[in-house]
Write an enzyme that holds these catalytic residues in place. Structure first.
Site, short mmCIF file in Angstrom:
data_model
loop_
_atom_site.label_atom_id
_atom_site.label_comp_id
_atom_site.label_asym_id
_atom_site.label_seq_id
_atom_site.Cartn_x
_atom_site.Cartn_y
_atom_site.Cartn_z
N HIS A 42 58.02 49.09 27.03
CA HIS A 42 58.78 50.34 27.14
C HIS A 42 58.09 51.24 28.15
CE1 HIS A 42 55.83 50.74 23.78
NE2 HIS A 42 55.49 51.79 24.49
N HIS A 125 54.92 52.96 33.80
CA HIS A 125 54.51 51.56 33.77
C HIS A 125 54.87 50.94 32.43
CE1 HIS A 125 51.24 53.52 31.62
NE2 HIS A 125 51.00 52.35 31.05
#
Length: 200
Positions: A42, A125
């Site tokens: 996620h 990221h």
């Protein structure tokens, strides 16, 4: 409740990354890392830490207000890198300016509830792997990580996943599950549809 706020990539984006990561896990040094599963991938916008359950309505109201004024935007998972000798990550491309504005608004909206006073810092990221957890394993990992994490990141440097639409803001809970963490959505809010209409 141990909470964070995130954007969740769709299944097709995660599948593309999974297929790209699979051969990388066979490279030198990869077996000394703890690899995260697809279910744990996620884009964290804000880590909230331990939040008393009675403050949940206040937190949800603030996040709902953020979602109402921040538009849907298009992203793709792209490239890779490392944080020191501890973390291997996949990067994000596309309308990252919109993602950053969303993250900043989330940071501001949750600061009072979490007591967060640090300056806003955001590097979008998805965490792919971390150095080991036990003390002895960590020492072994650190002997190879500085040299070999670069090789693992380089193997994914040219990866360009499919473009997808970031259309929801998720309040997530980290739940301990047999020695690991499971992530569950507590509540989700649609982002402003005008971003979709205008291609923002």
């Amino acid at each position: 409740m141990r909470l964070f706020v995130a954007v969740l990539p769709p299944v097709e984006a995660l599948q593309g990354l999974h297929d790209a990561v699979a051969p990388v896990r066979g490279l030198p040094g990869a077996d000394r890392l703890r690899w995260t599963g697809v279910q744990g991938w996620h884009l964290t916008l804000a880590f909230l830490g331990e939040v008393p359950e009675q403050r949940l309505p206040e937190l949800e109201a603030g996040l709902a207000a953020v979602a109402e004024v921040h538009p849907v935007h298009r992203l793709s998972i792209s490239g890779a890198g490392r944080f020191g000798d501890r973390v291997l990550w996949a990067g994000v491309d596309g309308q990252t300016w919109a993602l950053r504005r969303l993250a900043e608004a989330v940071h501001e909206a949750t600061a009072e509830v979490t007591g967060e006073t640090d300056a806003f810092a955001f590097h979008p990221h998805l965490t792919l792997a971390r150095a080991g957890s036990s003390r002895g394993h960590r020492r072994a990992v650190q002997r190879v990580a500085a040299a070999e994490l670069d090789g693992l990141a380089a193997a994914l440097a040219d990866y360009r996943g499919p473009e997808w639409e970031a259309a929801e803001l998720h309040l997530m809970e980290s739940v301990p599950d047999r020695g690991a963490m499971r992530y569950e959505t507590v509540r989700a809010w649609p982002l402003a549809a005008w971003g979709r209409a205008e291609g923002a």
